[in-house]
Design a protein around this motif. Structure first.
Motif, PDB file in Angstrom:
ATOM      1  N   VAL A 240      11.131  10.827   2.202  1.00 60.31           N
ATOM      2  CA  VAL A 240      11.372  11.131   3.607  1.00 60.31           C
ATOM      3  C   VAL A 240      10.166  11.848   4.195  1.00 60.31           C
ATOM      4  CG1 VAL A 240      13.847  11.382   3.157  1.00 60.31           C
ATOM      5  CG2 VAL A 240      12.412  13.428   3.279  1.00 60.31           C
ATOM      6  N   PHE A 241      10.129  11.883   5.518  1.00 58.63           N
ATOM      7  CA  PHE A 241       9.167  12.752   6.193  1.00 58.63           C
ATOM      8  C   PHE A 241       9.936  13.731   7.064  1.00 58.63           C
ATOM      9  CE2 PHE A 241       9.662   9.111   9.011  1.00 58.63           C
ATOM     10  CZ  PHE A 241       9.716   9.660  10.286  1.00 58.63           C
ATOM     11  N   LEU A 242       9.365  14.904   7.248  1.00 53.25           N
ATOM     12  CA  LEU A 242       9.991  15.968   8.013  1.00 53.25           C
ATOM     13  C   LEU A 242       9.323  16.105   9.375  1.00 53.25           C
ATOM     14  CD1 LEU A 242      10.093  18.768   5.251  1.00 53.25           C
ATOM     15  CD2 LEU A 242      11.769  16.943   5.654  1.00 53.25           C
ATOM     16  N   VAL A 243      10.129  16.218  10.405  1.00 52.89           N
ATOM     17  CA  VAL A 243       9.665  16.549  11.754  1.00 52.89           C
ATOM     18  C   VAL A 243      10.456  17.764  12.199  1.00 52.89           C
ATOM     19  CG1 VAL A 243       9.538  15.815  14.163  1.00 52.89           C
ATOM     20  CG2 VAL A 243       9.009  14.183  12.341  1.00 52.89           C
ATOM     21  N   ASP A 244       9.767  18.802  12.632  1.00 50.41           N
ATOM     22  CA  ASP A 244      10.407  20.070  12.979  1.00 50.41           C
ATOM     23  C   ASP A 244      11.218  20.604  11.800  1.00 50.41           C
ATOM     24  OD1 ASP A 244      11.008  22.247  14.628  1.00 50.41           O
ATOM     25  OD2 ASP A 244      12.893  21.324  15.295  1.00 50.41           O
ATOM     26  N   GLY A 245      10.783  20.305  10.586  1.00 51.71           N
ATOM     27  CA  GLY A 245      11.401  20.863   9.390  1.00 51.71           C
ATOM     28  C   GLY A 245      12.545  20.081   8.801  1.00 51.71           C
ATOM     29  N   PHE A 246      13.052  19.078   9.503  1.00 49.66           N
ATOM     30  CA  PHE A 246      14.202  18.319   9.030  1.00 49.66           C
ATOM     31  C   PHE A 246      13.815  16.862   8.758  1.00 49.66           C
ATOM     32  CE2 PHE A 246      15.894  21.866  11.399  1.00 49.66           C
ATOM     33  CZ  PHE A 246      16.981  22.286  10.646  1.00 49.66           C
ATOM     34  N   ALA A 247      14.535  16.224   7.825  1.00 53.48           N
ATOM     35  CA  ALA A 247      14.269  14.823   7.506  1.00 53.48           C
ATOM     36  C   ALA A 247      14.442  13.981   8.762  1.00 53.48           C
ATOM     37  CB  ALA A 247      15.206  14.350   6.408  1.00 53.48           C
ATOM     38  N   ALA A 248      13.387  13.216   9.095  1.00 52.89           N
ATOM     39  CA  ALA A 248      13.398  12.441  10.334  1.00 52.89           C
ATOM     40  C   ALA A 248      13.227  10.950  10.091  1.00 52.89           C
ATOM     41  CB  ALA A 248      12.292  12.927  11.274  1.00 52.89           C
ATOM     42  N   GLY A 249      13.125  10.551   8.831  1.00 50.80           N
ATOM     43  CA  GLY A 249      12.954   9.139   8.521  1.00 50.80           C
ATOM     44  C   GLY A 249      12.502   8.966   7.085  1.00 50.80           C
ATOM     45  N   THR A 250      12.355   7.707   6.682  1.00 52.52           N
ATOM     46  CA  THR A 250      11.909   7.380   5.334  1.00 52.52           C
ATOM     47  C   THR A 250      10.535   6.718   5.398  1.00 52.52           C
ATOM     48  OG1 THR A 250      13.016   5.223   5.405  1.00 52.52           O
ATOM     49  CG2 THR A 250      14.272   7.088   4.509  1.00 52.52           C
ATOM     50  N   TRP A 251       9.885   6.638   4.251  1.00 51.61           N
ATOM     51  CA  TRP A 251       8.581   5.984   4.200  1.00 51.61           C
ATOM     52  C   TRP A 251       8.394   5.347   2.823  1.00 51.61           C
ATOM     53  CZ3 TRP A 251       4.932   7.326   0.541  1.00 51.61           C
ATOM     54  CH2 TRP A 251       5.142   8.543  -0.142  1.00 51.61           C
ATOM     55  N   GLY A 252       7.475   4.419   2.753  1.00 52.20           N
ATOM     56  CA  GLY A 252       7.160   3.789   1.474  1.00 52.20           C
ATOM     57  C   GLY A 252       5.810   3.113   1.524  1.00 52.20           C
ATOM     58  N   PRO A 253       5.108   3.059   0.387  1.00 50.03           N
ATOM     59  CA  PRO A 253       3.793   2.412   0.328  1.00 50.03           C
ATOM     60  C   PRO A 253       3.914   0.905   0.088  1.00 50.03           C
ATOM     61  CG  PRO A 253       4.268   3.438  -1.772  1.00 50.03           C
ATOM     62  CD  PRO A 253       5.451   3.722  -0.880  1.00 50.03           C
ATOM     63  N   ARG A 254       2.961   0.187   0.613  1.00 47.60           N
ATOM     64  CA  ARG A 254       2.832  -1.247   0.346  1.00 47.60           C
ATOM     65  C   ARG A 254       1.386  -1.504  -0.059  1.00 47.60           C
ATOM     66  NH1 ARG A 254       7.352  -0.171   1.132  1.00 47.60           N
ATOM     67  NH2 ARG A 254       8.903  -1.147   2.494  1.00 47.60           N
ATOM     68  N   ARG A 255       1.192  -2.301  -1.103  1.00 47.03           N
ATOM     69  CA  ARG A 255      -0.165  -2.529  -1.591  1.00 47.03           C
ATOM     70  C   ARG A 255      -0.388  -4.017  -1.805  1.00 47.03           C
ATOM     71  NH1 ARG A 255      -4.316   0.616  -4.209  1.00 47.03           N
ATOM     72  NH2 ARG A 255      -6.149  -0.705  -3.886  1.00 47.03           N
ATOM     73  N   ALA A 256      -1.487  -4.532  -1.311  1.00 48.34           N
ATOM     74  CA  ALA A 256      -1.877  -5.924  -1.527  1.00 48.34           C
ATOM     75  C   ALA A 256      -3.375  -5.955  -1.774  1.00 48.34           C
ATOM     76  CB  ALA A 256      -1.510  -6.789  -0.317  1.00 48.34           C
TER      77      ALA A 256
END
Length: 376
Positions: A315-331
């Motif tokens: 997750v990523f935090l905005v204003d200290g709270f979880a605000a969404g998810t993220w993930g890497p992509r590699r090619a």
């Protein structure tokens, strides 16, 4: 005339959030060494190989992967199954206390099955400890014990047999376990007695007190349920020690009236303090340690993070709270970070998320010739 007992101060969710961020080094990156940072954070989840590296990148200034790997190679940081039976990185100085606090109760449950088969736990521990003087494959350790105990060791689940052996002998994971690129499950194991230069198993009371104080320093103010959840233990096992040390602690309450405990001098910043955007890896301990997670993530967003197959998303935090998810992509030579907010972000927050994501993408793929961020 009797005076009414004094009610503890009530801390809002936002106040608890800011206290958590300060202790987790997420209000500002710290200039401390890896071992000291891990002790301040209590422990780092290591279920996903890159997770502790990303966790430290988000918390330390100018963190480099080599710093953590070097600490693992020189046995200053230990990789082992501890809290909740999952892989963690802890300092060598903390290992034995955590082992006693998290594994010893489970030893008794595992013993019943093995003793019924004619197994002597003390003999198993001695055999495993002597054999694993150097890193050994898991199967080799089990085969060695089987040969010398008349093949009595066993049961319906191989993983339970291994937990029984590794807990009794204090076996810890050795390299390549813990390396950024190591994604396997067959890392060798070695007895902590031969891996850690100093230290010994404390009493159960001392071990639980050590764990409680580490947990409060890293995640407090926290309830009994939170402390028990972090340890992976039932509250009745934690309660007597917590009650014993309670006079040396501060007491608060959350907005639902739950009693919270804390170290007297632990940071509790102004709830209105600005919190920067931060990215947390899969299985970050911050997402797991609490029984009550309102200070980390709002209830409507939890299904997107805590999946049914036991994966806990990054997750990523905005204003200290979880605000969404993220993930890497590699090619090949291209690296992309895909960022998925739970809802609308202001233009200012979107820009801050993108900026931090670009730096993280470079950390994840330093060899990529093209770095990109897709903010959905």
């Amino acid at each position: 005339m009797k005076h009414a007992s004094r009610r503890p101060p009530v801390l809002s969710v936002r106040a608890l959030n800011r206290a958590m961020l300060a202790r987790q080094l997420l209000l500002e990156r710290a200039s401390v060494g890896v071992v000291h940072a891990i002790e301040r954070l209590a422990a780092l989840q290591a279920q996903w190989a890159p997770s502790p590296y990303i966790a430290l990148w988000s918390r330390l200034k100018e963190f480099r992967r080599e710093a953590l790997w070097t600490a693992i190679e020189r046995h200053a940081v230990i990789r082992a199954r501890l809290m909740r039976g999952t892989l963690h990185l802890v300092s060598a100085g903390d290992f034995y206390a955590y082992a006693v606090a998290t594994q010893d109760l489970q030893r008794g449950a595992w013993n019943r099955l093995q003793i019924g088969r004619g197994v002597d736990p003390k003999r198993v521990a001695a055999l495993a400890t002597a054999f694993a003087r150097i890193p050994r494959p898991k199967d080799a350790v089990l085969a060695h014990i089987q040969e010398r105990t008349g093949e009595t060791l066993g049961g319906p689940f191989n993983w339970l047999v291994w937990r029984f052996v590794s807990a009794h002998a204090d076996l810890v994971s050795a390299p390549p376990g813990g390396h950024w690129d190591y994604g396997g499950t067959d890392a060798p194991y070695v007895a902590a007695r031969h891996w850690i230069a100093r230290g010994e198993r404390p009493s159960e009371d001392d071990a639980l007190e050590h764990l409680i104080r580490r947990c409060l320093a890293a995640f407090g103010p926290a309830s009994l349920a939170d402390l028990a959840h972090f340890a992976g233990q039932a509250p009745p096992r934690i309660r007597p020690v917590l009650n014993r040390i309670a006079p040396s602690l501060r007491t608060f309450a959350d907005e639902r009236g739950r009693v919270l405990y804390d170290l007297p001098r632990a940071p509790r910043p102004d709830p209105e303090r600005v919190a920067p955007v931060r990215f947390l890896p899969r299985y970050d301990e911050l997402l797991i340690a609490y029984e009550h997670r309102d200070r980390v993530i709002a209830a409507p967003h939890r299904p997107a993070v805590y999946s049914k197959n036991a994966i806990i998303e990054a997750v990523f935090l905005v204003d200290g709270f979880a605000a969404g998810t993220w993930g890497p992509r590699r090619a090949k030579s291209e690296a992309l970070l895909v960022v998925s907010p739970f809802g609308h972000l202001s233009p200012k927050d979107r820009a801050a998320v993108r900026d931090e994501a670009e730096v993280l993408a470079r950390f994840l793929a330093p060899d990529a010739t093209t770095i990109g961020v897709r903010l959905q």
